[in-house]
Scaffold this motif. Structure first.
Motif, mmCIF file in Angstrom:
data_model
loop_
_atom_site.group_PDB
_atom_site.id
_atom_site.type_symbol
_atom_site.label_atom_id
_atom_site.label_comp_id
_atom_site.label_asym_id
_atom_site.label_seq_id
_atom_site.Cartn_x
_atom_site.Cartn_y
_atom_site.Cartn_z
ATOM 1 N N GLN A 183 0.898 -1.238 0.073
ATOM 2 C CA GLN A 183 0.024 0.152 -0.038
ATOM 3 C C GLN A 183 1.054 1.217 -0.032
ATOM 4 O O GLN A 183 1.954 1.459 0.969
ATOM 5 N N VAL A 184 0.649 2.266 -0.834
ATOM 6 C CA VAL A 184 1.307 3.401 -0.828
ATOM 7 C C VAL A 184 0.714 4.347 0.004
ATOM 8 O O VAL A 184 -0.411 4.893 -0.294
ATOM 9 N N LYS A 185 1.510 4.988 0.965
ATOM 10 C CA LYS A 185 0.842 5.896 1.722
ATOM 11 C C LYS A 185 1.875 7.403 1.567
ATOM 12 O O LYS A 185 3.037 7.228 1.729
ATOM 13 N N TRP A 186 0.856 8.385 1.329
ATOM 14 C CA TRP A 186 1.416 9.563 0.973
ATOM 15 C C TRP A 186 1.648 10.764 2.038
ATOM 16 O O TRP A 186 0.625 10.494 2.963
ATOM 17 N N PHE A 187 2.796 11.344 2.281
ATOM 18 C CA PHE A 187 2.870 12.131 3.514
ATOM 19 C C PHE A 187 3.156 13.492 2.928
ATOM 20 O O PHE A 187 3.977 13.550 1.914
ATOM 21 N N GLY A 188 3.080 14.686 3.883
ATOM 22 C CA GLY A 188 3.475 16.103 3.188
ATOM 23 C C GLY A 188 2.612 16.656 2.101
ATOM 24 O O GLY A 188 1.600 16.254 1.876
ATOM 25 N N THR A 189 3.101 17.914 1.814
ATOM 26 C CA THR A 189 2.271 18.788 1.042
ATOM 27 C C THR A 189 3.105 18.841 -0.142
ATOM 28 O O THR A 189 4.359 19.213 -0.150
ATOM 29 N N VAL A 190 2.502 19.235 -1.320
ATOM 30 C CA VAL A 190 3.057 19.383 -2.670
ATOM 31 C C VAL A 190 3.497 20.851 -2.539
ATOM 32 O O VAL A 190 4.732 21.249 -3.179
ATOM 33 N N ALA A 191 2.774 21.749 -1.865
ATOM 34 C CA ALA A 191 3.076 23.315 -1.823
ATOM 35 C C ALA A 191 4.281 23.432 -1.068
ATOM 36 O O ALA A 191 5.172 24.260 -1.487
ATOM 37 N N ASN A 192 4.414 22.849 -0.233
ATOM 38 C CA ASN A 192 5.882 22.816 0.842
ATOM 39 C C ASN A 192 7.006 21.827 0.183
ATOM 40 O O ASN A 192 8.029 22.053 0.825
ATOM 41 N N LYS A 193 6.654 21.297 -0.928
ATOM 42 C CA LYS A 193 7.625 20.346 -1.366
ATOM 43 C C LYS A 193 8.269 19.173 -0.527
ATOM 44 O O LYS A 193 9.304 18.802 -0.526
ATOM 45 N N THR A 194 7.298 18.773 0.181
ATOM 46 C CA THR A 194 7.478 17.664 1.268
ATOM 47 C C THR A 194 6.767 16.204 1.141
ATOM 48 O O THR A 194 6.819 15.683 1.933
ATOM 49 N N ARG A 195 6.215 16.337 -0.212
ATOM 50 C CA ARG A 195 5.385 15.220 -0.220
ATOM 51 C C ARG A 195 6.151 14.154 -0.647
ATOM 52 O O ARG A 195 7.293 13.933 -1.492
ATOM 53 N N ARG A 196 6.055 12.846 0.274
ATOM 54 C CA ARG A 196 6.626 11.754 0.097
ATOM 55 C C ARG A 196 5.849 10.505 0.319
ATOM 56 O O ARG A 196 4.610 10.738 0.847
ATOM 57 N N SER A 197 6.405 9.250 -0.215
ATOM 58 C CA SER A 197 5.588 8.090 -0.232
ATOM 59 C C SER A 197 6.441 7.237 0.869
ATOM 60 O O SER A 197 7.697 7.118 1.013
ATOM 61 N N ALA A 198 5.466 6.371 1.473
ATOM 62 C CA ALA A 198 5.858 5.138 2.281
ATOM 63 C C ALA A 198 5.253 3.976 1.995
ATOM 64 O O ALA A 198 4.076 3.924 1.535
ATOM 65 N N LEU A 199 5.926 2.924 1.931
ATOM 66 C CA LEU A 199 5.294 1.624 1.357
ATOM 67 C C LEU A 199 4.816 0.744 2.722
ATOM 68 O O LEU A 199 5.636 0.499 3.405
ATOM 69 N N ALA A 200 3.500 0.328 2.762
ATOM 70 C CA ALA A 200 3.124 -0.741 3.878
ATOM 71 C C ALA A 200 2.835 -1.958 3.347
ATOM 72 O O ALA A 200 2.080 -2.163 2.471
ATOM 73 N N TRP A 201 3.614 -3.030 3.880
ATOM 74 C CA TRP A 201 3.273 -4.348 2.991
ATOM 75 C C TRP A 201 1.939 -4.876 3.397
ATOM 76 O O TRP A 201 1.367 -4.680 4.630
ATOM 77 N N ILE A 202 1.418 -5.478 2.454
ATOM 78 C CA ILE A 202 -0.051 -5.964 2.588
ATOM 79 C C ILE A 202 0.250 -7.528 2.641
ATOM 80 O O ILE A 202 0.936 -8.177 1.835
#
Length: 134
Positions: free
Chosen positions: A66-85
């Motif tokens: 599962q791809v989980k997104w964190f942060g904001t695009v405006a602040n250029k802090t958008r990052r992803s983390a993967l959670a194993w299913i």
């Protein structure tokens, strides 16, 4: 028949399974990339699933994240983390309703087809492991 012939045959089979696994994952991820380029609906409509595989010695594993997104695009802090299913231990395939609960509506058919093909390969891999490690 000598041990060398059997060993070569098993290695050839594993190479074929690796190629089949790679083509399934590459086809799904290529389709997902193309769909992502065509979607202009924003971050909420992006896929939240990714499929991957790895080979370790004589073992190949196909798994979903599962791809989980964190942060904001405006602040250029958008990052992803993967959670194993998790896949049920005694099954060759994921619990489809659970897997599809992570999927977007537009990708349900492709995820279902990809998992169906991956389950076939997992079944072949299980048979290979029974033979190779007997």
């Amino acid at each position: 028949m000598s041990f060398k012939h059997i060993s070569d045959g098993l290695e050839s089979l594993l190479a074929q399974l690796e190629e089949e696994t790679s083509s399934i994952v590459d086809a799904h991820m290529g389709w997902l990339l193309e769909q992502g380029r065509n979607r202009k609906d924003g971050w909420d409509d992006r896929s939240k699933l990714t499929i991957n595989w790895k080979r370790t010695g004589d073992s190949i594993v196909i798994y979903w994240h599962q791809v989980k997104w964190f942060g904001t695009v405006a602040n250029k802090t958008r990052r992803s983390a993967l959670a194993w299913i998790r896949k049920p231990k005694d099954s060759n395939s994921y619990n489809l309703p659970k897997l599809l609960s992570y999927a977007q509506g537009w990708e349900v058919d492709m995820v279902t087809e990809t998992e169906r093909r991956a389950a076939k390969v997992r079944r072949k891999l299980k048979a290979y492991q029974r033979i190779a490690f007997a």
